[in-house]
Design an enzyme around this catalytic site. Structure first.
Site, mmCIF file in Angstrom:
data_model
loop_
_atom_site.group_PDB
_atom_site.id
_atom_site.type_symbol
_atom_site.label_atom_id
_atom_site.label_comp_id
_atom_site.label_asym_id
_atom_site.label_seq_id
_atom_site.Cartn_x
_atom_site.Cartn_y
_atom_site.Cartn_z
ATOM 1 N N GLU A 200 1.140 -0.911 0.046
ATOM 2 C CA GLU A 200 0.365 -0.107 -0.534
ATOM 3 C C GLU A 200 1.167 1.547 -0.167
ATOM 4 O OE1 GLU A 200 -3.859 0.394 2.383
ATOM 5 O OE2 GLU A 200 -4.006 -1.444 2.565
ATOM 6 N N SER B 29 8.080 -19.626 -0.738
ATOM 7 C CA SER B 29 7.939 -21.147 -0.820
ATOM 8 C C SER B 29 7.727 -21.946 -1.621
ATOM 9 C CB SER B 29 7.755 -21.264 0.839
ATOM 10 O OG SER B 29 7.960 -20.723 1.289
ATOM 11 N N ASP C 115 -4.900 -10.853 1.348
ATOM 12 C CA ASP C 115 -4.788 -9.169 1.882
ATOM 13 C C ASP C 115 -5.085 -9.373 2.923
ATOM 14 O OD1 ASP C 115 -4.798 -7.109 2.646
ATOM 15 O OD2 ASP C 115 -5.113 -5.625 0.056
ATOM 16 N N ASP D 132 -5.066 -3.717 5.929
ATOM 17 C CA ASP D 132 -5.486 -2.363 4.975
ATOM 18 C C ASP D 132 -4.616 -1.187 6.472
ATOM 19 O OD1 ASP D 132 -7.121 -2.755 3.043
ATOM 20 O OD2 ASP D 132 -8.350 -4.036 4.492
#
Length: 782
Positions: free
Chosen positions: A186, A265, A337, A340
């Site tokens: 972000e 990974s 995600d 925020d």
């Protein structure tokens, strides 16, 4: 002259004798007891700890609590400093022992509230987990009471405090930061949109290719449908807020916690229809920071019902990755995600707390931390007169985290239903779990709390006015999963999890790792439709062929060289097969050139901006504006290719000499397993750091991305395992360094050469496979 020479010789001999004397003394006072008998309080019965030829403990106990007690005991014996350092990191108490240089890290850690989040975990855990945490804590303190002191404690001049139950869950919070969230994205996306507009996001961070492999196909999804519309928001951050957030990210980098291109990974599970034995094979190699001591600690824990072997993390009372007598599992990062940033309105209300940071050799520092209803304010330093405040909302900071219950449940799981039940308690960081059992079943699940957003995709900060709130989490039953897939294969490499037909939004199209590793693993495993063996799987884990070179080759080889060195370098690349072996020259040229190309957006966005390989490819193919650099008189991508190749060969010449044929990759590219506290202290680094030449590169399966500026491999396969469900004791594993944390001990780095050479240790519970052993008996006392 001869007399002076003899005098100097005697002086050197005396110094050497003194150094050897200190080493002998230090080993005697810090080396743990690994054989004989010791009487300890808190045990209900005797426990044997048999360390094998590599220092791996095989614990045998008459109760599960005693087995976990013994795990805590050996963890502290072998990794005391690591455990104390980790809990100090979580608590933001590094300045107490490291002084003012650690103050920025402590500010970051206290502001985010990792310790407070850890303290909220214990009340939420099941009684079984609480009982095992208590036993583990008692074992750690029993080992601490034996009087052996790690060298780091002596050097820094302090005595560690008693271990507390919260310390046994706290490190999971830092792992959640390292493996989950997109605050860094972000911040970068804000800078990109401010400078290049929203269309610049796809230029700087290329979206996942439409034809890239997904972990699950559409027909494997439990639920499909139309996702809620999500788009970019328009909220932006002030210059001061961006600076404050970047300061937090810089502090995290100092702790080794950062987003690294190519970091990730691999894990996969192969069904019996594809194997020689007719039973599954499960493989995993988590890619994390390579440190000294290594993160993982291999262990075999056997009680009446707890029977697990694999990789543990010192400080945590469970096998994190491994198997028990029926079930095997592996993990990679899912990376949905789950964070925020909220720009709070002027009338927002805040609570606040005072944090006192003790600083070795200096005055205490008082930090005021404010929190909104979304989470901690991460854009100020506690001053009352700053501008709009930015708060962080993150799943890992929410109360009631039961992830420890999930890992304990995996250790006990007997079948797919037990596996799912355990993962239903999983919170953060979201991971791709692959599964196999001795009955021949295979599966996959991506557990964890993933927020539901309606109307925005999470790429940019949003307003905290209530218009952009989470509406819940994806229900567990709706999270991506499959059981006994028809094609007998699940491959995960941090790539996109599901196609767009999935009913929920895990993240935007820029959330996922580039598809190269997943594509190469699938390519190798499907080249042979059946008859796969453990040896075949080893070859896949160790593969160093670059599909990045395959995609960039045409653009790079069309470059006009700007001098003789560049011309020679291009000729050395022309016949290269893309295998980044340590003994080859071409990988040095390719990685040095790619490193220069990854900087092409720095004149627009600053020196911290590094493009990934896919973004570089997109710029070159589109002759993008990012190739242009007016200050350097670079007008297009063709000119940038010539200039960047020139910079790359000049750099290699300065490092390795003027003869390109001598630029073998292993001279340039070394694994750097450095100590978290003393890795950069010249007088001590030689003792605590460990290095070796390595192959592999950016986005190879055996990932080994060279670090910008040093070419060191600082991240990679921190642990490898291959589990054979037809014969569990035919399974293998290996760590990146060694079992010991003491730089003067026998097992501090004895796995590193095996790890670099592609060798493995037996992942066996059979004593016949352990080699020479030393057995310590823990006897209950008062």
């Amino acid at each position: 002259m001869a007399g002076i020479g003899r005098g100097l010789l005697w002086t050197l001999l005396l110094v050497l004798a003194a150094v050897l004397g200190v080493v002998v003394w230090a080993r005697a006072t810090s080396a743990p007891q690994v054989s004989g008998d010791v009487t300890l309080g808190g045990l209900s019965g005797p426990v044997t700890v048999t360390r094998d030829a590599w220092g791996v403990p095989h614990i045998r106990a008459q109760s599960d609590e005693d087995a976990v007690y013994a795990l805590g005991y050996v963890h502290w014996q072998d990794r005391a400093w690591q455990m104390d350092f980790q809990r100090r990191v979580v608590a933001g108490r590094l300045s107490e022992v490291l002084g003012e240089p650690a103050l920025a890290q402590d500010r970051f850690l206290r502001t985010w509230g990792f310790q407070q989040a850890a303290e909220s975990v214990l009340p939420a855990l099941s009684e079984r987990s609480r009982s095992l945490v208590r036993a583990y804590t008692a074992g750690v303190n029993a080992a601490m009471g034996q009087g052996k002191v790690a060298p780091e404690f002596r050097i820094l001049g302090y005595t560690p405090e008693a271990w507390k139950e919260v310390d046994s869950v706290s490190w999971s919070k830092l792992m959640a930061y390292d493996l989950g969230g997109n605050m860094e994205d972000e911040v970068l996306n804000t800078r990109v949109t401010q400078r290049l507009g929203q269309q610049g996001l796809d230029e700087v961070t290329a979206p996942y290719p439409a034809d890239g492999p997904t972990i699950l196909s559409g027909d494997e999804l439990a639920k499909t449908g139309v996702r809620p519309a999500g788009g970019l928001d328009t909220a932006s951050l002030s210059t001061s807020a961006l600076g404050a957030l970047q300061a937090h990210l810089n502090a995290a980098r100092e702790l080794g916690l950062q987003a690294v291109p190519g970091k990730g990974s691999n894990d996969w599970v192969i069904g019996g229809s594809r194997t020689a034995s007719g039973k599954p094979i499960l493989a995993d190699d988590p890619h994390l920071a390579l440190t000294s001591p290594m993160l993982w600690y291999l262990a075999d824990i056997q009680g009446p019902t707890l029977k697990a072997i694999g990789a543990s993390i010192p400080g945590l009372p469970a096998i994190v990755i491994g198997r028990n007598e029926r079930v095997a599992w592996g993990v990679t990062n899912t990376n949905p995600d789950v964070q925020d940033l909220y720009i709070e309105p002027a009338d927002a209300s805040f609570t606040q707390r005072q944090e006192t940071i003790k600083v070795k050799g200096g005055a205490d520092v008082t930090l005021t931390v404010r929190e909104s209803r979304h989470g901690p304010v991460v854009s100020d330093a506690g001053a009352a007169d700053v501008g709009p405040r930015v708060a962080l909302k993150w799943t890992a900071l929410q109360p009631g985290d039961t992830t420890m219950d999930a890992f304990m449940g995996l250790n006990y799981a007997r079948n797919w239903d037990d596996f799912k039940t355990a993962l239903s308690q999983y919170v953060a960081p979201s991971q791709n779990f692959v599964y196999a059992d001795v009955d021949g079943n295979t599966g996959y699940y991506a557990p964890g709390r993933v927020p539901l957003r309606n109307g925005w995709d999470g790429s940019l900060p949003v307003s905290g006015d209530g218009s952009r709130e989470w509406t819940g989490y994806i229900p567990f039953e709706g999270l991506p999963h499959t059981y006994n897939p028809a094609d007998g294969l699940v491959v995960t490499a941090n790539n996109k999890v599901v196609p767009d037909s999935y009913a929920y939004n895990l993240g935007n199209s820029r959330n996922w790792a580039e598809p190269y590793r997943a594509e190469r693993i699938t390519q190798l495993l499907t080249a042979r439709p059946d008859g796969l063996t453990v040896q075949d799987v080893k070859a896949v884990q160790l593969d160093t062929v670059s599909l990045v070179w395959r995609d960039l080759k045409e653009e790079l080889l069309a470059t006009q060289p700007d001098g003789d060195l560049s011309r020679q370098a291009l000729e050395l690349l022309r016949g290269w097969d893309g295998d980044e072996r340590a003994d080859a020259v071409a990988p040095s040229i390719f990685e040095a050139w790619l490193m220069q190309l990854q900087k092409m957006a720095q004149d627009e966005l600053g020196n911290s901006t590094t493009l990934n390989s896919l973004s570089v490819l997109r710029q070159l193919q589109a002759d993008s504006e990012l190739c242009r650099n007016a200050a350097a008189q670079v007008q297009n991508c063709a000119a940038e290719l010539s200039a960047s190749l020139g910079r790359a060969v000049d750099d290699l010449s300065a490092r390795l000499g003027s003869d390109p044929s001598a630029w073998t990759y292993g001279k340039l590219h070394h694994v750097a397993s450095n100590h978290r506290a003393f890795g950069n202290v010249g007088a001590l680094a030689w003792l605590f750091n460990h290095g070796a030449p390595t192959g592999g590169g950016t986005n190879t399966v055996n990932v080994a991305r060279p670090e910008q500026g040093t070419f060191n491999q600082t991240h990679g396969p921190s642990y490898r395992q291959i589990i054979d469900l037809s014969d569990l004791n035919n399974s293998v594993f290996i760590g990146s360094l060694g079992q010991g944390g003491n730089p003067l001990g026998n097992h501090v780095s004895d796995q590193q050469s095996m790890w670099t050479e592609g060798e493995y240790l037996p992942m066996s519970t059979d004593a016949a496979d352990w080699g020479k052993v030393k057995t310590l008996t823990l006897t209950p006392g008062k």
